[in-house]
Design an enzyme around this catalytic site. Structure first.
Site, PDB file in Angstrom:
ATOM      1  N   LYS A  78       4.221   1.276  -7.511  1.00  0.00           N
ATOM      2  CA  LYS A  78       5.232   1.634  -6.509  1.00  0.00           C
ATOM      3  C   LYS A  78       6.593   1.101  -6.959  1.00  0.00           C
ATOM      4  O   LYS A  78       6.687  -0.006  -7.508  1.00  0.00           O
ATOM      5  CB  LYS A  78       4.831   1.033  -5.157  1.00  0.00           C
ATOM      6  CG  LYS A  78       5.696   1.475  -3.985  1.00  0.00           C
ATOM      7  CD  LYS A  78       5.139   0.932  -2.663  1.00  0.00           C
ATOM      8  CE  LYS A  78       5.960   1.372  -1.471  1.00  0.00           C
ATOM      9  NZ  LYS A  78       5.419   0.884  -0.192  1.00  0.00           N
ATOM     10  N   SER A 153       4.602   4.330   3.389  1.00  0.00           N
ATOM     11  CA  SER A 153       5.695   4.592   2.469  1.00  0.00           C
ATOM     12  C   SER A 153       5.264   4.703   1.010  1.00  0.00           C
ATOM     13  O   SER A 153       6.016   5.181   0.175  1.00  0.00           O
ATOM     14  CB  SER A 153       6.738   3.468   2.572  1.00  0.00           C
ATOM     15  OG  SER A 153       6.134   2.229   2.176  1.00  0.00           O
ATOM     16  N   SER A 177       1.522   0.926   5.040  1.00  0.00           N
ATOM     17  CA  SER A 177       1.978   1.793   3.941  1.00  0.00           C
ATOM     18  C   SER A 177       1.030   1.952   2.765  1.00  0.00           C
ATOM     19  O   SER A 177       1.308   2.743   1.866  1.00  0.00           O
ATOM     20  CB  SER A 177       3.318   1.294   3.406  1.00  0.00           C
ATOM     21  OG  SER A 177       4.336   1.766   4.233  1.00  0.00           O
TER      22      SER A 177
HETATM   23  N1  GLN Z   1       5.342   3.086   8.357  1.00  0.00           N
HETATM   24  C1  GLN Z   1       5.703   1.723   8.631  1.00  0.00           C
HETATM   25  C2  GLN Z   1       7.199   1.574   8.696  1.00  0.00           C
HETATM   26  O1  GLN Z   1       7.882   2.539   8.541  1.00  0.00           O
HETATM   27  C3  GLN Z   1       5.095   0.829   7.632  1.00  0.00           C
HETATM   28  C4  GLN Z   1       5.844   0.713   6.377  1.00  0.00           C
HETATM   29  C5  GLN Z   1       5.182  -0.148   5.367  1.00  0.00           C
HETATM   30  O2  GLN Z   1       4.040  -0.566   5.543  1.00  0.00           O
HETATM   31  N2  GLN Z   1       5.937  -0.465   4.332  1.00  0.00           N
HETATM   32  O3  GLN Z   1       7.699   0.507   8.902  1.00  0.00           O
END
Ligand code: GLN
Length: 476
Positions: A78, A153, A177
């Site tokens: 990532k 994400s 995410s």
């Molecule tokens: N979808 C969640 C957010 O937008 C989690 C993001 C993540 O785990 N980095 O904060």
């Protein structure tokens, strides 16, 4: 011809050990898939041009009997994890040209193991999102149905594995995410206990919630990656030093519980969950029952406060962490009439709208007069949620829910940010409590979309989460 989409890390490792496959062939096959599909799917922001060079070294390692389970295995990273000499943009324009000057701890471990780092994957800007639509470099498409999102994400890392561009990947999970994109792409995704994987070299989103973890096709593969990166690191002050406990390493090789009682917070599953997701969840419960698991309804009244707590603590930490991106110390700089004008121009141009929204929200909840009303209160509720989990784990081994309320949705479907935030309803509580959780594929929807099921365990029960998959049968 190698079918990377079906090949596991375990199998590829065995083949390489026996001399039936070389890392060069394996990596070449992944690069071919990238060449064919990356334009359409937008998975990789950069494919490393030394990938073949790395695989040659890995082949040498194997030949000399120095191979590990990850030697020669192509892993996607990532784009918020630092790799010396490569850009690490966190999916943002503000860091478009920012080159990492050191390796993240997890990268050091992968390199030592001889894994091949194949490229950096697209992601929601600064890991904020549930669909990868917030990337400054365009959205990632779900390889199973390109009209749909891969989740987020870490959507790029999930799509890389699901499309045969890599055999495994690293993501980061602040509120779901890793688990939610794993669920959307038919993979296993795991968020470790807070502190067991070093965050050194992970671009911070929300420091008290972030953890790095693996994506893979099977739990066995995910565990191979996990076992490689789970180590104490003196560079991360929250890293757990097991040597101090005098009991060695309780995670690697920890026994799996034999009574296997699974708690289901029924009240929490009522609203807003897609009917097919619920059906798949019930089928998974049946499978576990048939394997001798005891299924117990549990009452966890505080779970519903996880999301509100998350959306106070997370933006507060985001606003603090991202304040260093001011056009002076790091990244993009736009000259203004004076220093404040430069800050304003650099941030206005550099950050996308979701990032700005969270910085503003976080600054608000931390501001004088609102700090007690929001931030302090959220921390009190956070402690109560931690306690609720601790109490529940006196009765059950795991808490089980769907990973996400829906399967992969279409691009643009969740226009309202609040709708998008609800995607994390089942995943955020594990980050809030700092405990480990895994998403495992449970079945396919009527139109062939993967659906995942989530298991949350007590702190340091990480290894036992990898053992559940075999009791769910073949779900692909
Ligand atoms: N979808 C969640 C957010 O937008 C989690 C993001 C993540 O785990 N980095 O904060």
């Amino acid at each position: 011809m190698l079918n990377i989409k079906e090949l596991t890390i375990e199998k590829a490792g065995e083949m390489m050990k026996k001399g039936e496959l070389t890392s060069v062939d394996l990596v070449s096959a992944c690069l071919k898939n990238i060449e064919e599909k990356n334009k359409e799917l937008n998975v990789f922001l950069e494919v490393f041009n030394d990938a073949i060079e790395q695989s040659k070294k890995a082949d040498e390692m194997i030949k000399n009997g120095k191979g590990t389970e990850l030697t020669g295995i192509p892993i996607a990273i990532k784009d918020n994890i630092l790799i010396t000499g490569y850009v690490v943009s966190s999916g943002s324009k503000i860091l478009e040209n920012y080159v990492a000057s050191y390796d993240a701890f997890v990268i050091k471990k992968l390199k030592e193991a001889g894994a091949v780092l194949i490229g950096r994957t697209n992601m929601d800007e600064f890991a904020m999102g549930s669909s990868t639509e917030n990337s400054a470099y365009g959205p990632v498409k779900n390889p199973i149905d390109p009209s749909r999102v891969p989740g987020g994400s870490s959507g790029g890392s999930a799509a890389a594995v699901a499309s045969g561009m890599a055999l495994g990947a690293l993501g980061s999970d602040t509120g779901g995410s890793i688990r939610q994109p794993a669920s959307f792409c038919g993979l296993v995704g795991m968020k470790p206990t807070y502190g067991v994987v070093s965050r050194s070299g992970l671009t911070a989103m929300s420091s008290s919630l972030d953890q790095i973890g693996p994506f893979a096709k099977t739990s066995r593969d995910a565990k191979i990656i996990f076992d490689c990166i789970v180590r104490y690191d003196e560079m991360d002050s929250t890293s757990v030093d097991f040597s101090l406990s005098g009991v060695g390493h309780p995670i690697v090789g920890c026994p799996t519980p034999d009574k296997k009682v699974v708690g289901v917070p029924r009240d929490f599953l009522k609203d807003g969950v897609d009917i097919e997701v619920l059906k798949s969840f019930e089928e998974s419960l049946e499978k576990l029952k048939n394997k001798g698991y005891e299924i117990k309804d549990v009452v966890m009244p505080l779970l519903e406060y996880s999301l509100p707590v998350y959306y106070i603590i997370m933006p507060a930490e985001v606003s603090t962490n991202l304040s260093r991106l001011d056009g002076v110390r790091y990244g993009l700089r736009k000259e203004g009439d004076n220093i404040f004008d430069s800050y304003k121009k650099s941030k206005s141009i550099g950050f996308g709208s979701e990032t700005k929204r969270r910085i503003i929200l976080g600054t608000y909840v931390l501001s004088h007069g609102y700090y007690d009303a929001y931030y302090n209160k959220a921390w009190k509720v956070r402690r109560a949620i931690i306690k609720e989990y601790e109490d529940i784990f006196k009765e059950v081994d795991f808490v089980m829910t769907p990973t996400a309320p829906t399967a992969a949705f279409k691009f643009g479907e969740k226009k309202n940010p609040l709708q998008m935030y609800l995607e994390d309803i089942f995943t955020v509580s594990a980050n809030i409590a700092g405990i480990p959780a895994i998403s495992i594929p449970s079945s396919l929807s009527s139109i062939g979309l993967p659906i995942g099921v989530q298991f949350v365990g007590p702190a340091f029960s990480d290894e036992s989460l990898f053992a559940i998959e075999k009791d769910l049968g073949d779900n692909k």
